[in-house]
Design a protein around this motif. Structure first.
Motif, short mmCIF file in Angstrom:
data_model
loop_
_atom_site.label_atom_id
_atom_site.label_comp_id
_atom_site.label_asym_id
_atom_site.label_seq_id
_atom_site.Cartn_x
_atom_site.Cartn_y
_atom_site.Cartn_z
N TYR A 269 14.67 -18.16 88.04
CA TYR A 269 14.87 -16.67 88.03
C TYR A 269 15.06 -15.88 89.03
O TYR A 269 14.94 -16.39 90.42
CB TYR A 269 13.47 -15.99 87.28
CG TYR A 269 12.85 -16.66 86.09
CD1 TYR A 269 12.71 -15.76 85.08
CD2 TYR A 269 12.10 -17.89 86.28
CE1 TYR A 269 12.32 -16.22 84.09
CE2 TYR A 269 11.31 -18.40 85.09
CZ TYR A 269 11.68 -17.56 83.82
OH TYR A 269 11.07 -18.10 82.76
N LYS B 56 10.00 -5.69 92.65
CA LYS B 56 10.21 -6.41 91.56
C LYS B 56 9.46 -7.58 91.46
O LYS B 56 9.18 -8.27 90.29
CB LYS B 56 11.64 -6.77 91.24
CG LYS B 56 12.62 -5.73 91.26
CD LYS B 56 13.97 -5.81 91.13
CE LYS B 56 14.80 -4.62 91.28
NZ LYS B 56 16.48 -5.00 91.33
N SER C 240 6.40 -9.04 92.16
CA SER C 240 5.23 -9.36 91.44
C SER C 240 5.44 -8.97 90.01
O SER C 240 4.50 -9.49 89.34
CB SER C 240 4.15 -8.23 92.19
OG SER C 240 4.40 -7.18 92.04
N ARG C 241 5.92 -7.99 89.78
CA ARG C 241 6.01 -7.63 88.11
C ARG C 241 6.73 -8.97 87.37
O ARG C 241 6.30 -9.32 86.29
CB ARG C 241 7.04 -6.67 87.97
CG ARG C 241 6.44 -5.32 88.28
CD ARG C 241 6.94 -4.15 87.53
NE ARG C 241 8.51 -4.04 87.59
CZ ARG C 241 9.18 -3.47 88.52
NH1 ARG C 241 8.51 -2.77 89.46
NH2 ARG C 241 10.54 -3.52 88.54
N LEU C 242 7.61 -9.64 88.08
CA LEU C 242 8.40 -11.02 87.63
C LEU C 242 7.18 -12.26 87.27
O LEU C 242 7.36 -12.70 86.29
CB LEU C 242 9.44 -11.49 88.08
CG LEU C 242 10.08 -12.87 87.67
CD1 LEU C 242 10.61 -12.50 86.23
CD2 LEU C 242 11.18 -12.98 88.62
N HIS D 292 3.78 -11.94 87.10
CA HIS D 292 2.76 -11.61 86.16
C HIS D 292 3.58 -11.49 84.72
O HIS D 292 2.87 -12.08 83.83
CB HIS D 292 2.37 -10.09 86.55
CG HIS D 292 1.52 -10.04 87.86
ND1 HIS D 292 0.17 -10.75 87.86
CD2 HIS D 292 1.81 -9.00 88.76
CE1 HIS D 292 -0.28 -10.45 89.02
NE2 HIS D 292 0.42 -9.70 89.57
N LYS D 293 4.89 -11.23 84.75
CA LYS D 293 5.49 -11.30 83.21
C LYS D 293 5.31 -12.57 82.77
O LYS D 293 5.29 -12.82 81.67
CB LYS D 293 6.64 -10.73 83.34
CG LYS D 293 7.42 -10.72 81.89
CD LYS D 293 8.93 -10.27 82.39
CE LYS D 293 9.56 -10.45 80.85
NZ LYS D 293 11.10 -9.97 81.12
N GLU D 294 5.60 -13.62 83.76
CA GLU D 294 6.10 -15.00 83.33
C GLU D 294 4.51 -15.86 83.49
O GLU D 294 4.41 -17.11 83.23
CB GLU D 294 6.83 -15.77 84.37
CG GLU D 294 8.28 -15.21 84.29
CD GLU D 294 8.89 -15.42 83.06
OE1 GLU D 294 8.65 -16.09 82.33
OE2 GLU D 294 9.42 -14.15 82.63
N GLY D 295 3.36 -15.06 83.61
CA GLY D 295 2.19 -15.86 83.68
C GLY D 295 1.85 -16.66 84.83
O GLY D 295 1.09 -17.54 84.63
#
Length: 349
Positions: free
Chosen positions: A67, A89, A91-93, A95-98
């Protein structure tokens, strides 16, 4: 467990940091975890082929998910823009991907728990503002890792930060040693940046050729403007498999660097059974003088030529250094190194 391996800048740089990320990620996968690679950006590679390219260039068994915070290719090293992207961006990525834990290479401002930062070397002379910012960033990490004892001392002295030492992971089965009598009269130099001092290697080979040795130098690394010299061949941006095959059939590797924290180059040569001639900038935990290589305490090409000549003329010395190196390098097995990181992650969770 989903583990992110993070590169602050470019995942497409052909350097030791991305080699580390590739091998540690594959080690995690072989241990039953789910690694993903996250980078700020990429350059020089078609995005659709990025994962396959990364697999090929680092000699991996399978592609790994990659990514990037920027959707298109980038240029340069805009430090503020990179830092902002990671802050806004990154941390959001994750968290989104677990993602459950992150192994970060080169410290970044990341709003995420359970994160380890790996220091691969201090390559710039920091000013007071830089030190203030970097020390604050380091305090936000759960664990700091240095890749060598030499680097640990430097990080303590320059950054005032303590770190644990875990060496670089190495995929030993990529290296296929060749018997001495089947090797070519080749010396390999890896790296074209000024810190690698390729000019010293070039001059050393010129000296050996004037002494009557039929020897050739092969310089491997990113494209550069190094001079055309008889007996010197340049191979730019070649695949990992080709590079290792060349090292494994050469008589020696030369690395007269001005600075190294723990170079992959010497470890790969040692895994090939290829004796190394290195500067005193290389940590002794990578090259022990007279055991798996020869250390040169100067940047005089004459001294490097003399060390290489010893290897060319003394087969008994060559065989002893080669045999010792093959045993010595087993400590860097990438699966065992990966287990050490997993143990730390389990302690953090």
């Amino acid at each position: 467990m989903i583990i992110a391996l993070i590169r602050r800048g470019y995942i497409t740089h052909l350097d030791g940091v991305n080699r580390f990320i590739a091998l540690l990620a594959e080690g995690f996968a072989k241990l039953g975890h789910e690694p993903i690679i996250v980078s700020w950006c990429y350059s020089g590679v078609n995005r659709a082929r990025l994962e396959e390219w990364f697999k090929e260039v680092h000699g991996l068994d399978n592609p790994l998910p990659i990514y990037t915070l920027r959707s298109g290719p980038c240029e340069g090293d805009p430090r503020l823009a990179i830092a902002w992207d990671w802050w806004s961006k990154g941390s959001r990525l994750l968290h989104k991907e677990g993602v459950e834990a992150a192994v970060v290479n080169e410290v970044v401002p990341l709003r995420f728990r359970h994160k380890i930062v790996v220091n691969h070397g201090i390559t710039i002379r920091p000013n007071r503002l830089y030190l203030l910012i970097v020390r604050k960033l380091y305090r936000g990490y759960d664990k700091v890792i240095c890749v060598s004892n030499k680097l640990r001392d430097e990080v303590r002295k320059v950054l005032g930060v303590d770190c644990d030492v875990i060496p670089l992971p190495l995929k030993l089965d990529l290296c296929r040693p060749v018997e001495h009598h089947d090797r070519e009269n080749i010396v390999v130099h890896i790296g074209t940046r000024p810190v690698k001092n390729p000019w010293i290697s070039i001059e050393a080979i010129k000296i050996l050729r004037t002494r009557g040795h039929n020897i050739k130098l092969v310089v491997i690394g990113p494209s550069s403007s190094l001079p055309k010299v008889e007996g010197v061949e340049y191979k730019y941006a070649i695949p990992e498999e080709e590079k290792l095959e060349l090292i494994c059939r050469s008589k020696a590797l030369i690395l007269p660097s001005s600075y190294e924290a723990l170079p992959y180059t010497t470890l790969e040569a040692t895994a090939c059974g290829t004796p190394v001639v290195v500067s005193s900038a290389i940590p002794e935990e990578a090259v022990i003088d007279g055991f798996n290589g020869i250390r040169v305490n100067s940047f005089d090409p004459q001294d490097y030529a003399n060390a290489l000549e010893r290897l060319l003329l003394d087969e008994e010395l060559w065989l002893r250094l080669s045999k010792n190196g093959l045993e010595f390098v087993k400590q860097f097995n990438y699966i065992e190194i990966s287990k050490r990181y997993i143990n730390i992650i389990h302690e953090l969770l």
